[in-house]
Design an enzyme around this catalytic site. Structure first.
Site, PDB file in Angstrom:
ATOM      1  N   GLN A  62      -4.954  -1.497   9.828  1.00 22.10           N
ATOM      2  CA  GLN A  62      -4.753  -2.781   9.158  1.00 22.10           C
ATOM      3  C   GLN A  62      -5.286  -3.914  10.038  1.00 22.10           C
ATOM      4  O   GLN A  62      -4.938  -4.018  11.218  1.00 22.10           O
ATOM      5  CB  GLN A  62      -3.257  -2.981   8.862  1.00 22.10           C
ATOM      6  CG  GLN A  62      -2.923  -4.233   8.093  1.00 22.10           C
ATOM      7  CD  GLN A  62      -3.428  -4.197   6.649  1.00 22.10           C
ATOM      8  OE1 GLN A  62      -3.358  -3.187   5.964  1.00 22.10           O
ATOM      9  NE2 GLN A  62      -3.960  -5.316   6.190  1.00 22.10           N
ATOM     10  N   LYS A  95       0.842  -1.207   0.000  1.00 20.49           N
ATOM     11  CA  LYS A  95       0.000   0.000   0.000  1.00 20.49           C
ATOM     12  C   LYS A  95       0.874   1.253   0.000  1.00 20.49           C
ATOM     13  O   LYS A  95       0.592   2.218  -0.723  1.00 20.49           O
ATOM     14  CB  LYS A  95      -0.947  -0.018   1.217  1.00 20.49           C
ATOM     15  CG  LYS A  95      -2.045  -1.062   1.091  1.00 20.49           C
ATOM     16  CD  LYS A  95      -2.821  -1.282   2.392  1.00 20.49           C
ATOM     17  CE  LYS A  95      -3.814  -2.439   2.224  1.00 20.49           C
ATOM     18  NZ  LYS A  95      -4.525  -2.781   3.466  1.00 20.49           N
ATOM     19  N   ASP A 142     -11.079   2.637   4.210  1.00 22.36           N
ATOM     20  CA  ASP A 142     -11.349   1.210   4.026  1.00 22.36           C
ATOM     21  C   ASP A 142     -12.848   0.960   3.925  1.00 22.36           C
ATOM     22  O   ASP A 142     -13.272  -0.171   3.633  1.00 22.36           O
ATOM     23  CB  ASP A 142     -10.778   0.395   5.199  1.00 22.36           C
ATOM     24  CG  ASP A 142      -9.518  -0.370   4.809  1.00 22.36           C
ATOM     25  OD1 ASP A 142      -9.234  -0.457   3.600  1.00 22.36           O
ATOM     26  OD2 ASP A 142      -8.837  -0.864   5.715  1.00 22.36           O
TER      27      ASP A 142
END
Ligand code: NAP
Length: 300
Positions: free
Chosen positions: A96, A52, A119
């Site tokens: 994450q 990422k 997200d």
């Protein structure tokens, strides 16, 4: 059979994003900024975060990794989330997953300001997606939608079977597919995403094979290698494999290989379109995070 090349499409989208961000910066505005919070040293998570960060650098998004040891408490992590919510220089951030077992993931996700939730996992964003309101859509379903769209694979009137009912893939994917198009992802082609008839399957589904045999499109996100076999797929179907499982492989220098949820070699000859693993949905998920970050930046 056509291979849905997520790696290639993601590269094209990154080039488009780079052009857009260069144009923004040329006007004197600062570049978009993403923060990535990681807790502990899960090897798969560390790889995802590294990928990422690399993708952000490629398109001109400033990205900051904020790492904590496993020992961080839930209360301390909530404090960090509150800091990121208040930081005007951060347009979006992700935490994450997975988190260590002593931290409740839902508690952390629910504390993220939905406008920075790139997200797309907060209850606000999921609820807004369900209601067809402008929202930040979960990265993997967004990436799959984009992939279908760019290959002009229409879902309207099609029977789509989604295997998996997780909050990050299965449920939001099913919502996007069954919605009237243009509600949540206005830039995608109306012909490609939405207006499908959707069946959601899970581990308690008793007749998975029979249901899959009626599917025009199968999207599988189960984390169960080779779950979808050739006898479950009808001729001319489209198969999207979300699964990524590390399986031991003595022949690989890393000692493992990545396995999808589809028995690719046997299934592919029957398909009109199919994604490979790796190189299918994975790169699309990462590029969707970049798109979501630019979306959050533009809203600020
Ligand atoms: P998850 O939360 O574990 O959910 C898995 C879902 O699959 C559950 O709903 C489960 O049913 C269902 N399932 C498991 N085994 C099944 C079986 N034998 N038959 C039917 N349904 C079954 O997983 P997730 O987070 O959605 O991730 C799924 C997979 O996608 C994983 O391999 C993950 O690594 C991968 N993934 C890939 C990307 C990418 O970018 N490519 C992104 C996210 C996830 P129950 O609800 O009944 O338990």
């Amino acid at each position: 059979m056509t291979l849905l090349d997520g790696k290639q499409i993601a590269a094209e989208i990154r080039a488009e994003l780079r052009t857009q961000i260069e144009a923004i910066v040329a006007t004197g505005r600062r570049a978009p900024k993403l923060a990535i919070v990681i807790v502990g040293h899960n090897p798969a998570s560390e790889t995802y975060v590294a990928n990422k960060l690399k993708a952000c650098a490629e398109v001109g998004i400033c990205a900051e990794k904020i790492a904590f040891e496993d020992s961080i408490t839930e209360a301390q992590l909530l404090e960090e989330v509150a800091k990121l919510n208040a930081d005007n220089d951060i347009d979006g951030y992700i935490v994450q997953l997975p988190l260590p077992s002593h931290i409740n993931e839902q508690t952390i996700l629910s504390a993220i300001d939905y406008r920075k939730d790139v997200d797309g996992l907060t209850p606000e964003n999921v609820g807004r997606t369900v209601q067809g309101l402008p929202s930040i859509v979960s990265a993997t379903p967004r990436g799959i939608s984009e992939l279908l769209s760019r290959y002009h694979i229409a879902t309207e009137g099609k029977h789509v079977v989604v295997i998996g009912r997780s909050n990050i893939v299965g449920k939001p994917m099913a919502i996007l597919l069954m919605q009237r198009p243009y509600l949540t992802l206005p830039r995608l082609s109306a012909a490609a995403v939405g207006n499908a008839t959707v069946t959601i399957c899970h581990s308690k589904t008793s007749n998975l094979k029979q249901i899959c045999l009626t599917a025009d499109i199968i999207i599988v996100a189960a984390g169960s290698p080779a779950l979808v076999t050739a006898d479950m797929v009808r001729e001319g179907a489209t198969v999207i494999d979300v699964g990524i499982t590390r399986v031991e492989d003595a022949n690989s220098p890393k000692g493992y290989r990545l396995a999808g949820d589809v028995d690719f070699d046997a299934v592919a000859p029957k398909c009109a379109f199919i994604t490979p693993v790796p190189g299918g949905v994975g790169p699309m998920t990462i590029v969707s995070l970049l798109q979501n970050t630019l979306q959050a930046y533009n809203k600020q």
